[in-house]
Each structure stands twice: as C-alpha cells, then as structure tokens.
Design an enzyme around this catalytic site. Structure first.
Site, PDB file in Angstrom:
ATOM      1  N   GLU A 467      -0.206   3.089  -1.101  1.00 56.41           N
ATOM      2  CA  GLU A 467       0.305   2.117  -2.076  1.00 56.41           C
ATOM      3  C   GLU A 467       1.423   2.720  -2.914  1.00 56.41           C
ATOM      4  O   GLU A 467       2.384   2.037  -3.275  1.00 56.41           O
ATOM      5  CB  GLU A 467      -0.831   1.595  -2.967  1.00 56.41           C
ATOM      6  CG  GLU A 467      -1.963   0.883  -2.219  1.00 56.41           C
ATOM      7  CD  GLU A 467      -1.494  -0.206  -1.259  1.00 56.41           C
ATOM      8  OE1 GLU A 467      -0.403  -0.777  -1.473  1.00 56.41           O
ATOM      9  OE2 GLU A 467      -2.210  -0.480  -0.271  1.00 56.41           O
ATOM     10  N   HIS A 470       4.602   2.270  -1.029  1.00 49.91           N
ATOM     11  CA  HIS A 470       5.207   0.946  -1.268  1.00 49.91           C
ATOM     12  C   HIS A 470       5.883   0.933  -2.637  1.00 49.91           C
ATOM     13  O   HIS A 470       6.968   0.381  -2.806  1.00 49.91           O
ATOM     14  CB  HIS A 470       4.128  -0.144  -1.249  1.00 49.91           C
ATOM     15  CG  HIS A 470       3.660  -0.536   0.116  1.00 49.91           C
ATOM     16  ND1 HIS A 470       4.521  -0.888   1.124  1.00 49.91           N
ATOM     17  CD2 HIS A 470       2.399  -0.668   0.642  1.00 49.91           C
ATOM     18  CE1 HIS A 470       3.819  -1.218   2.210  1.00 49.91           C
ATOM     19  NE2 HIS A 470       2.541  -1.078   1.945  1.00 49.91           N
ATOM     20  N   HIS A 473       9.225   2.572  -2.708  1.00 47.85           N
ATOM     21  CA  HIS A 473      10.214   1.709  -2.050  1.00 47.85           C
ATOM     22  C   HIS A 473      10.814   0.734  -3.072  1.00 47.85           C
ATOM     23  O   HIS A 473      12.020   0.474  -3.078  1.00 47.85           O
ATOM     24  CB  HIS A 473       9.509   0.949  -0.928  1.00 47.85           C
ATOM     25  CG  HIS A 473      10.418   0.402   0.129  1.00 47.85           C
ATOM     26  ND1 HIS A 473       9.950  -0.365   1.170  1.00 47.85           N
ATOM     27  CD2 HIS A 473      11.743   0.490   0.320  1.00 47.85           C
ATOM     28  CE1 HIS A 473      10.963  -0.705   1.946  1.00 47.85           C
ATOM     29  NE2 HIS A 473      12.064  -0.206   1.454  1.00 47.85           N
TER      30      HIS A 473
HETATM   31 ZN   LIG Z   1       0.788  -1.398   3.176  1.00 48.01          ZN
END
Ligand SMILES: [Zn+2]
Length: 679
Positions: A467, A470, A473
């Site tokens: 997580e 992510h 990102h």
């Molecule tokens: Zn994912």
C-alpha cells in the site's frame, strides 16, 4: 461553515458530521451540473471547457471522497444513512457525464483543433482518454445501434448479477453436518469451534454435538487443507467445483448465462467495430492484442512447466510414502501440500513476528523510501478521524513539501476489512500554484497489546509495503494535470507495478537485517530463519503459477477465439491439456463459478495479475543489479515510473527506466525458478 465545502487545505476530518453530507453534496452536484451546462456551450479549448469542468468535478470528488472514506474507516449508523442517501445522485451524475454527447463533441472538436498540437503531452493524453472512454461507451454509434448497444449492456449487467446470485445461492445451499467426532481428525480447533457454532445456530439436533461445514472459504479451506478423512475432503471438493452447474438446482445453473454473456459481449464488440470482446477489453490496457497476451502467458507456462512437474512429482511421492495415498486426487492436493509444507518449513508466524515490531518496521520502510528517492518523511499534525491515525509529511532534499499522508493501520470494528491506499487530494497546478497530493494509507493490522509495540507478521509487512508503494506513486508524481496525475490514467494492467515492486524489498536481507529486531531482546533477525522464510515463499510456486496461467489463457481465448455458441467447458479442457500438470476430474465445472470474468471486471483481463508481476519483478531486478539500495537506480525509478503517472504509456515509462522491453526472467527467479541467463 460546512467543512465538506472547504477546499482551502487538508480535509477537516474530525468536524465532519452526517448532517453535513447531503447539503454539501447537493450543492456541489448543482455546481457541477452548472459547470457541465456551461462546458456544453463553451469554446472547445482547454481553458474554456476542460479546466472549469475539472475544477467542479474535483470539488465534488474531493468532498464525496471524504464521505466515502469516513464510511469505510469510521462507519456509524448516522454516516451510513447519509452516505446511502447521497450515493445514488452522485452515481447518476458520473454516469450521465460519461454519456454526455455534447461534451464528447467538445472533446472531439478540441482534438481536431490546432490547439491540440500545442497542448502538453499530458493534456493531449487526457483528451485522448476522454475520447476513448466516450467511444467505448458507444457515443459514436448511429441512433439505432446506440439503442441496441445500451440494451446489450443492460442485459449484460442483469446476467452478471444473476451469475453471482447463482454462485452465492449454490454456495449457501450446501453443507455437511457431522456427528461422528472421528471424522474431524486433523481440522484445527478454531475451524472446529466455528463449525460447532454453525451447527448450533441451525438448532439443537438430538442433543449430540454436531459440526457443520459449508462452502464458504473459512469453513471449506481448513477441511481441504487439514481433514484426514479423505471421503469428507472429496465430498467438499465435489460440491465446490460443481456449484451453479447442471449437477445442482436447474435455476442456479450458470451454463446458459455464460453462453448468453459471451454472445452479448461479442455483439457489443462488433457494434463498436472490433472483432471480439478481448480487443475491446485491451483498449485501455497496456497489452495490445489478445495474441500478445497469449504469447506472454504461453511463454511463462513453458518456463514454469518443469518446476510445476517437479512440484507435482514431490507431492505425489510424499503422499504415497508418508500419507498412504496411492493415487493423488484433486481433493488431496491442498491436504498433501499442507502436510509437506509443515514437514519442510516448521516455523510459525508467531516466531517471525517477534522480529517485526511496528516501531522498527515503519521507520525502516520510511528509511527505504528516503534512501531510494531522496525524500524525507516526518510525522506532523493534522486533524484526523480517529486517535489511531498518524499523519506524515514528505519533503524533498531542499525541504520543500511534496506530499502528505495519513496512516490508519490498526483493525477496528468501524473499519472495512482489507488494506488500501486512496487519494484525498491529487497533485495539480491551479492558478499558478501547485496543489500537493495527500494519501490515505489504510490497513487492518493488529494493534499494540500489553504495553508492547504492535507486532506484524511477515504478510502484514508485505501488505504495508504494497500500500505504501501505491502511496508513493501518488505522492511522488510530478504531473500537474488531474486525470493523469499519480495513479490516474495509468493502464489497468500496470497500476500494480509500484505496489508489487515494493513487496520485493520485504524479501531482501539488506532491507530486513537493519530493520528487524526482536521485540523483547532487541536481537537481530536470525539469518537461518530468513532463509527458511524464503524457501517457504517458493514452496510449490510452479504449480501455483501454472494454475494462474491456466485461468488467464482460458479467459483470453474464451473472449477472443471461441465461437460464442461453442462450449466454454470444452475450451477449458483443451487449455488444461495444454497448460496444466494436475488435471481435475471430468465433473469439475470451474467456469460456472468463475465470477472474476463473468461477474467481476476481469473479463479478458485475468492475465493482469501476472502481467503486472512481470513488470514489478523486472523493475526490481534493476535494483538487484545495481544494489537494492542504490540511490541512482531509485532516482531513475522515481523519475521514469513514479513521477510520470498516467501522462505517458506505461510501457514507455518501463522502457525509459529499464532501457529495454520487460522480461519474465526476474519473476521466475523470484519464484525460485532459476533460469539460465538468456542470450
Ligand atoms: Zn494494490
């Protein structure tokens, strides 16, 4: 003032009450509808048409995002009611926006104008994506076909719903109730307690203790993995793989719905001018053609095959020699695997998690990001929704703030299950100023008990890193336009690259050794325990990989090659003869409950799991080549992959980082399938 209408800074969590929801959302919906009306009349330029619409939509999305977020992490009757009250109008707004033909014409005019060439690549991509999504929604069809197209989609929605209902009804209808305690041998105590409770719920029976097992995973899986009673395993296996088939109630049989879904998907694809549904499914994805996907999957299958054969041979031999099972059957696989796993790698989660206290893991994870990406992460203050929540700031080397995130890590009753990252605020430039991104990092990890820091299992740590990947990102993006900033606009089969990429570090000695320490003694992670964790990770990975590839090949061929009137089951048999090492019995009706592709969003997309894993493993291999903590490689990954978001094709980003096309070798190596260096 209504806190949901304040967009000047961070969300005002802590002040938002259920009674704020409807007034704020109604007002923002009205503003957004006005913006749509104005956009329909505006000149088709970025400033006059796209930007004002984006502004209105962003405000609605941000406010509704806060409501949905609170609904997910701090559910209460009042909030749930407020959420459900506003949900339909919000959904209707977005649906109508996606079908607004006047807006489609504006985008088309912008695309054809001289302004388009002068736009930044990111903005050109946003315009292209908008046109693509309108087209795939049938916007360009002539009137008669448009009606039929809409009708096909309605029928598909109904059939998909029917498909899942059939699976659910068939799942719920089956149970085995046992009274003979001898048949329970091997099943763990917690599964037995649950089975006992389930039987009691159904009534007292004749006073004797009874145990009820069902096809729901928490009941079914322990039986398949641990029950020594082979006949019990066979009964449970057969019930599971014949759900929603001709062997059960006719009204729950999914054979006809499958055929109808395939026919309608084909028809919708033909209306849009494609040859089959797979081609349509791939338009917004990174993979270009069904042939490319099949080539990728078959290549992977070929390379994994000898490892899967070795796994199967080991399993057969172990079952014969130590379990007295002469012919290994489908209902023995999970059972024999668990026994073999236990024999080979006898360490427990409990032993491992003593070395992963939260106050070592979290700083270790932040240090990793700091080393790789040249940022600094520090705790800060912000209004939050719960006392468990912590708030962090990310700054660049110059001390400039580039993003912020909330971390809400512990499980609690008011929080939805699972783990996720979502966006509170996306990066964009607005009125000359940069709006920095804000992320929510949500997990359901165990909270601290007994005055000690929280202890995480290795799986927990992997989830956290995933997580956080992510999150990075979103936070490290440099894109300045909504729509392609952060994760937005990234191809569906590439969006898991940054998250799966981060998982790799959890298997790296150079990362774990400085991070881990025993919660009581402070001792470092023993190298021997780490080696056993690695070996257990790759246990039977050949069989696992071929199973995933079998499903993915079936899905892609079903949606690209097969005559809609042909039998899905016959195709699956053919795929199994090509790919599988362990063949199931002839009565297996796997497609009838394959909800991912018939009721979920994975049709002609099941390959994405493996596709993204190849990208993330190969990206990680660049770090293995240059040193896993090499800041130079980190900077390139940040610049070429994380920072660019959806502003260019994912393949271009990958190539820019890696200097070549993706290769599968790293994925195989990470799964213990060592391949000789290719020429
Ligand atoms: Zn994912």
């Amino acid at each position: 003032m209504n806190p949901l209408l304040d967009f000047s800074a961070l969300p005002r969590y802590g002040e938002i009450e259920p009674e704020h929801v409807a007034p704020a959302i109604d007002r923002l919906l009205a503003e957004a509808r006005d913006a749509v009306k104005r956009a329909e009349q505006a000149n088709p330029t970025w400033e006059a048409f796209v930007e004002p619409l984006d502004d209105a939509n962003e405000r609605l999305a941000r406010a509704w995002g806060q409501v949905a977020h609170l609904h997910a992490v701090l559910d209460s009757p009042g909030l749930r009611a407020a959420y459900n009250e506003s949900l339909p109008s919000v959904t209707q707004y977005w649906t109508a926006l996606g079908q607004n033909l006047a807006l489609f014409e504006k985008y088309r005019a912008l695309r054809e104008s001289s302004e388009y060439a002068a736009l930044s690549p990111a903005r050109r991509r946003i315009v292209d994506h908008a046109l693509r999504d309108f087209r795939l929604g049938g916007a360009e069809l002539p009137a008669a076909q448009k009606t039929r197209f809409a009708r096909v989609h309605e029928e598909l929605a109904t059939l998909s719903a029917k498909f899942s209902e059939n699976v659910l009804d068939a799942t719920n209808a089956f149970s085995v109730v046992l009274e003979d305690e001898r048949r329970l041998a091997g099943i763990p105590a917690d599964a037995l307690a649950a089975a006992r409770e389930a039987a009691l719920k159904d009534g007292a029976g004749n006073g004797k203790p009874r145990w009820k097992f069902t096809l729901h995973m928490p009941s079914w899986l322990p039986v398949m993995q641990y029950a020594e009673d082979r006949a019990l395993r066979e009964t449970m296996y057969r019930a599971n793989v014949t759900r929603a088939s001709e062997f059960g109630k006719p009204e729950w049989n999914n054979t006809q719905p499958i055929a109808a879904i395939l026919r309608l998907r084909r028809e919708a694809a033909l209306l849009l001018g494609y040859r089959n549904h797979a081609e349509v499914s791939l338009v917004p994805k990174m993979a270009r053609t069904p042939g490319e996907v099949l080539g990728f999957l078959r290549d992977l299958a070929k390379r994994a095959r000898s490892y899967a054969e070795r796994d199967a041979a080991e399993l057969r031999e172990f079952a014969r020699a130590e379990l007295g099972i002469a012919t290994l059957e489908a209902w023995d696989y999970a059972y024999a695997s668990e026994r073999l796993r236990k024999k080979r790698f006898d360490f427990s989660d409990h032993e491992v998690k003593q070395y992963f206290p939260e106050d070592a893991v979290l700083p270790g994870m932040f240090r990793l990001a700091e080393t790789l990406y040249g940022v600094r992460i520090s705790q800060a203050q912000a209004p939050a929704w719960h006392e468990d929540v912590r708030f962090f700031e990310v700054r660049d080397r110059a001390g400039e703030r580039i993003g912020q995130f909330y971390a809400d890590l512990y499980a609690r009753d008011s929080k939805r299950g699972g783990a996720w990252m979502d966006e509170a605020i996306a990066r964009r430039r607005k009125n000359g100023r940069v709006q920095t991104p804000v992320a929510h990092l949500i997990c359901n990890l165990p909270r601290p008990v007994g005055g000690k820091p929280a202890l995480f299992t290795h799986d927990d740590v992997i989830t956290l890193f995933h997580e956080f990947g992510h999150g990075l990102h979103l936070l490290l993006t440099r894109v300045e336009d909504l729509g392609v900033s952060g994760l937005s606009g990234v191809e569906w089969d590439a969006v898991e690259l940054p998250s799966q990429f981060m998982e790799n570090f959890c298997w790296q000695w150079e990362v774990l050794a400085p991070m881990c320490r025993h919660v009581d003694t402070g001792a470092p992670l023993p190298r021997g325990l780490f080696e056993r964790m690695i070996a257990a990770k790759n246990f039977q990975s050949g069989l696992d990989m071929l199973r995933q590839i079998e499903f993915a090949v079936f899905d892609m061929r079903l949606h690209s090659e097969v005559d809609p009137d042909a039998s899905a089951l016959e195709l699956l048999d053919e795929v199994r003869r090509e790919i599988a090492v362990l063949l199931p019995p002839a009565y297996n009706r796997f497609p009838n409950a394959f909800s991912h592709i018939f009721a979920g969003g994975y049709s002609a997309g099941y390959y994405s799991y493996k596709w993204a894993e190849v990208l993330s493993a190969d990206a990680y291999a660049a770090f293995e080549e240059h040193g896993v903590l090499d800041p130079g490689t980190g900077a390139r990954f940040r610049d070429e992959v994380l920072a660019v978001g959806g502003s260019r094709p994912a393949l271009d980003s990958f190539r820019a980082f890696r200097g070549r096309e993706p290769q599968v070798d790293a994925l195989l190596r990470h799964n213990g399938m060592i391949v000789a260096p290719s020429a």
